[in-house]
Design a protein around this motif. Structure first.
Motif, PDB file in Angstrom:
ATOM      1  N   SER A   1      -7.682  -1.099   7.687  1.00  0.00           N
ATOM      2  CA  SER A   1      -8.238  -2.359   8.186  1.00  0.00           C
ATOM      3  C   SER A   1      -7.302  -3.533   7.900  1.00  0.00           C
ATOM      4  O   SER A   1      -7.160  -4.437   8.719  1.00  0.00           O
ATOM      5  CB  SER A   1      -9.597  -2.638   7.548  1.00  0.00           C
ATOM      6  OG  SER A   1     -10.474  -1.606   7.889  1.00  0.00           O
ATOM      7  N   TRP A   2      -6.662  -3.521   6.747  1.00  0.00           N
ATOM      8  CA  TRP A   2      -5.724  -4.591   6.397  1.00  0.00           C
ATOM      9  C   TRP A   2      -4.601  -4.718   7.428  1.00  0.00           C
ATOM     10  O   TRP A   2      -3.981  -5.761   7.554  1.00  0.00           O
ATOM     11  CB  TRP A   2      -5.101  -4.321   5.014  1.00  0.00           C
ATOM     12  CG  TRP A   2      -5.808  -5.043   3.922  1.00  0.00           C
ATOM     13  CD1 TRP A   2      -6.934  -4.621   3.283  1.00  0.00           C
ATOM     14  CD2 TRP A   2      -5.464  -6.305   3.339  1.00  0.00           C
ATOM     15  NE1 TRP A   2      -7.304  -5.545   2.336  1.00  0.00           N
ATOM     16  CE2 TRP A   2      -6.418  -6.588   2.341  1.00  0.00           C
ATOM     17  CE3 TRP A   2      -4.430  -7.207   3.558  1.00  0.00           C
ATOM     18  CZ2 TRP A   2      -6.380  -7.750   1.570  1.00  0.00           C
ATOM     19  CZ3 TRP A   2      -4.387  -8.363   2.784  1.00  0.00           C
ATOM     20  CH2 TRP A   2      -5.350  -8.625   1.810  1.00  0.00           C
ATOM     21  N   GLN A   3      -4.331  -3.614   8.110  1.00  0.00           N
ATOM     22  CA  GLN A   3      -3.235  -3.653   9.093  1.00  0.00           C
ATOM     23  C   GLN A   3      -3.761  -3.616  10.527  1.00  0.00           C
ATOM     24  O   GLN A   3      -3.050  -3.245  11.454  1.00  0.00           O
ATOM     25  CB  GLN A   3      -2.258  -2.517   8.815  1.00  0.00           C
ATOM     26  CG  GLN A   3      -1.581  -2.762   7.478  1.00  0.00           C
ATOM     27  CD  GLN A   3      -0.552  -1.739   7.095  1.00  0.00           C
ATOM     28  OE1 GLN A   3       0.541  -1.734   7.627  1.00  0.00           O
ATOM     29  NE2 GLN A   3      -0.909  -0.866   6.194  1.00  0.00           N
TER      30      GLN A   3
ATOM     31  N   ASP B   1       4.730   3.110  11.098  1.00  0.00           N
ATOM     32  CA  ASP B   1       4.420   2.264  12.267  1.00  0.00           C
ATOM     33  C   ASP B   1       3.101   2.652  12.923  1.00  0.00           C
ATOM     34  O   ASP B   1       3.003   2.724  14.158  1.00  0.00           O
ATOM     35  CB  ASP B   1       5.547   2.362  13.329  1.00  0.00           C
ATOM     36  CG  ASP B   1       6.853   1.814  12.803  1.00  0.00           C
ATOM     37  OD1 ASP B   1       6.835   0.732  12.188  1.00  0.00           O
ATOM     38  OD2 ASP B   1       7.896   2.478  12.993  1.00  0.00           O
TER      39      ASP B   1
ATOM     40  N   SER C   1      -0.752   2.365  14.292  1.00  0.00           N
ATOM     41  CA  SER C   1      -1.510   1.285  14.944  1.00  0.00           C
ATOM     42  C   SER C   1      -2.782   1.904  15.543  1.00  0.00           C
ATOM     43  O   SER C   1      -3.021   3.108  15.397  1.00  0.00           O
ATOM     44  CB  SER C   1      -0.665   0.657  16.065  1.00  0.00           C
ATOM     45  OG  SER C   1      -0.359   1.659  17.019  1.00  0.00           O
TER      46      SER C   1
ATOM     47  N   VAL D   1      -6.979   0.069   3.560  1.00  0.00           N
ATOM     48  CA  VAL D   1      -5.555  -0.162   3.866  1.00  0.00           C
ATOM     49  C   VAL D   1      -5.319  -0.118   5.383  1.00  0.00           C
ATOM     50  O   VAL D   1      -4.417  -0.780   5.900  1.00  0.00           O
ATOM     51  CB  VAL D   1      -4.599   0.833   3.163  1.00  0.00           C
ATOM     52  CG1 VAL D   1      -4.596   0.628   1.673  1.00  0.00           C
ATOM     53  CG2 VAL D   1      -4.912   2.265   3.515  1.00  0.00           C
TER      54      VAL D   1
ATOM     55  N   ILE E   1       1.610   3.412   5.645  1.00  0.00           N
ATOM     56  CA  ILE E   1       1.119   3.167   7.000  1.00  0.00           C
ATOM     57  C   ILE E   1       2.114   2.290   7.769  1.00  0.00           C
ATOM     58  O   ILE E   1       2.411   2.514   8.939  1.00  0.00           O
ATOM     59  CB  ILE E   1      -0.279   2.517   6.908  1.00  0.00           C
ATOM     60  CG1 ILE E   1      -1.272   3.593   6.467  1.00  0.00           C
ATOM     61  CG2 ILE E   1      -0.712   1.898   8.232  1.00  0.00           C
ATOM     62  CD1 ILE E   1      -2.534   3.057   5.880  1.00  0.00           C
ATOM     63  N   LYS E   2       2.661   1.324   7.067  1.00  0.00           N
ATOM     64  CA  LYS E   2       3.666   0.428   7.661  1.00  0.00           C
ATOM     65  C   LYS E   2       4.944   1.226   7.992  1.00  0.00           C
ATOM     66  O   LYS E   2       5.525   1.076   9.066  1.00  0.00           O
ATOM     67  CB  LYS E   2       3.982  -0.676   6.634  1.00  0.00           C
ATOM     68  CG  LYS E   2       4.801  -1.792   7.160  1.00  0.00           C
ATOM     69  CD  LYS E   2       3.898  -2.805   7.819  1.00  0.00           C
ATOM     70  CE  LYS E   2       4.702  -3.863   8.515  1.00  0.00           C
ATOM     71  NZ  LYS E   2       3.902  -4.536   9.537  1.00  0.00           N
TER      72      LYS E   2
ATOM     73  N   LEU F   1      -0.685   1.393   1.761  1.00  0.00           N
ATOM     74  CA  LEU F   1      -0.467   0.330   2.753  1.00  0.00           C
ATOM     75  C   LEU F   1       0.971   0.409   3.295  1.00  0.00           C
ATOM     76  O   LEU F   1       1.208   0.317   4.509  1.00  0.00           O
ATOM     77  CB  LEU F   1      -0.687  -1.017   2.055  1.00  0.00           C
ATOM     78  CG  LEU F   1      -0.902  -2.255   2.889  1.00  0.00           C
ATOM     79  CD1 LEU F   1      -2.328  -2.283   3.427  1.00  0.00           C
ATOM     80  CD2 LEU F   1      -0.689  -3.513   2.036  1.00  0.00           C
ATOM     81  N   CYS F   2       1.903   0.639   2.383  1.00  0.00           N
ATOM     82  CA  CYS F   2       3.309   0.705   2.784  1.00  0.00           C
ATOM     83  C   CYS F   2       3.621   1.993   3.560  1.00  0.00           C
ATOM     84  O   CYS F   2       4.487   1.998   4.445  1.00  0.00           O
ATOM     85  CB  CYS F   2       4.217   0.582   1.564  1.00  0.00           C
ATOM     86  SG  CYS F   2       4.130  -1.056   0.824  1.00  0.00           S
TER      87      CYS F   2
ATOM     88  N   ILE G   1      -5.872  -1.698  11.861  1.00  0.00           N
ATOM     89  CA  ILE G   1      -6.078  -0.349  12.406  1.00  0.00           C
ATOM     90  C   ILE G   1      -7.543   0.031  12.186  1.00  0.00           C
ATOM     91  O   ILE G   1      -8.114  -0.253  11.128  1.00  0.00           O
ATOM     92  CB  ILE G   1      -5.162   0.668  11.677  1.00  0.00           C
ATOM     93  CG1 ILE G   1      -3.692   0.328  11.950  1.00  0.00           C
ATOM     94  CG2 ILE G   1      -5.477   2.095  12.085  1.00  0.00           C
ATOM     95  CD1 ILE G   1      -2.710   1.078  11.072  1.00  0.00           C
TER      96      ILE G   1
END
Ligand code: T4K
Length: 373
Positions: free
Chosen positions: A95-97, A75, A77, A93, A71-72, A68-69, A99
């Motif tokens: 979908s949580w963001q 950046d 999207s 992970v 992907i963050k 998850l981190c 994406i």
């Protein structure tokens, strides 16, 4: 028919001696430093960087939060191309963001993303490719890298199964923009729960560190939307105690794997999933494919039958991700995944497993097959 007295599971965790753990834990008790990037966590990161042959390592409370981190940190999207033949963590992970995971079918040989099918799925929304080195066999790293460069995409690898794997002497975690490892108790190397990100770009280090720690940059500045992905000192000592033995554990597992290979050989309809050429495998999993017609029994029936003998195999990865409630898509789009996912079965393999039991498992499979003839 042979029976197994004690339940046999697909895996059992590696544990250091209890005394050595207590000895290390005493230091933590005495220091009063339990978490928040303590000295043991930092020592573990240095040791992993060396062992994994990578430039940088950040450890996490589990592999999923690590991913998850990642992907963050990059950046990402829009849409990310990924595999439907994986554990739920991989697409979730994204979908949580917010994406969209765009699933790409796999190839028969490695069960990994089929590079021939990636380009057709790239749209103006695509920002990355997220490959999984399933069962420790590397993705087609060169082809994926070429596609990513051509379209300006990032590459993340989920190496949850690939700890210690090397490709032509290079650490598997040195490919792509970021690689995630899982250090869950069921993995070859573990920190009870845990995970790690490895990456070459030193500029990512501070960013990943900050995202792992709520986005706090310093006492006066919270510069990012972070999360709590930290590892505590007890997890770190579990890792530090396990790491020095990993090479020996891989050798021990290879002997078990070879025993499976010898004893499954010649059983009609059963094929052992082999490590690809040119890599250093880790033998974390022992996976067979069951050809219903040739074996005379489906994978699902074999799975159920083996339970009667106290053998608890696992159907990793069934169901495929496009069958999850959240992602429902037509199965016709993923013919290879559909087939592989209905045929794979993970057999027990772990350090300390008696090789006599491996032979017994194979004998039971053989006898079950003959019983249907
Ligand atoms: N990406 C991929 C491709 C992954 O495979 C995974 C995780 C991830 C990402 C996410 O990484 P993490 O966030 O977990 O770090 C297990 C593991 O929990 C999971 O980590 C792993 N993949 C997955 C393939 O396997 P389950 O639900 O099958 O585990 P469970 O509890 O049924 O355990 C399997 C067997 O292991 C049990 O029958 C007995 C034995 N076992 C298990 C545990 C937890 C023990 O002997 N002791 C234990 O403490 O998911």
């Amino acid at each position: 028919m042979k029976s197994i007295n004690k339940a046999l599971y697909v895996t059992r965790p590696i544990l250091p001696s209890f005394d050595s753990f207590c000895e290390q834990a005493k230091e933590i008790w005495d220091s009063g430093v339990l978490t928040n990037n303590g000295p043991k966590v930092q020592e573990l990161e240095r040791a992993l960087t060396q062992y994994l042959k990578v430039s940088n390592t950040s450890v996490f409370c589990n592999g999923t939060i690590g991913l998850l981190c990642a992907i963050k940190a990059l950046d990402l999207s829009g849409e990310v191309i990924t595999t439907p033949f994986t554990f739920p963590a991989t697409p979730h992970v994204l979908s949580w963001q917010g994406i969209k995971p765009v699933f790409c079918d796999i190839e028969e040989d490695t069960f990994n993303l089929d590079p021939q099918k990636i380009e057709a799925l790239i749209s103006s929304e695509t920002t990355a490719i997220l490959g999984v080195h399933v069962f420790g066999n590397p993705c087609h790293i060169v082809e994926i890298d070429e596609i990513a460069k051509k379209y300006g995409l990032k590459v993340i690898y989920d190496a949850a199964h690939a700890f210690g794997v090397e490709v032509s002497g290079r650490g598997i975690g040195s490919f792509g923009d970021i690689t995630m490892f899982s250090f869950h108790a069921t993995k070859l190397f573990h920190t009870l729960e845990g995970g790690g990100l490895t990456f070459d770009n030193a500029l990512l280090e501070e960013k990943i560190y900050s995202i792992r720690n709520f986005g706090i940059e310093n006492e006066d500045l919270v510069s990012m939307v972070g999360i709590n992905g930290k590892v505590n000192e007890l997890q770190a000592i579990m890792g530090l105690l396990n790491l020095p033995d990993i090479d020996a554990k891989i050798i021990e597992r290879k002997h078990l794997f070879d025993k499976y290979q010898d004893n499954l050989d010649g059983i009609n309809g059963i094929s052992l999933h082999m490590p690809v050429e040119g890599i250093r495998p880790n033998y974390q999993y022992c996976v067979i494919r069951v050809d219903h017609e040739l074996f005379g029994m489906s994978r699902d029936d074999l799975y159920e039958e083996m339970k009667q003998y106290n053998i608890f195999t696992r159907k990793y990865f069934y169901p495929p991700c496009y069958q999850y409630t959240h992602y429902r898509e037509e199965k016709a789009k993923f013919p290879v995944t559909e087939k592989v996912s209905s045929e794979v079965l993970c057999l027990p393999i772990y350090n300390g497993l008696d090789s006599v039991l491996v032979k017994n498992v194979c004998d039971i499979i053989k006898e079950l097959s003959m019983a249907r003839v």
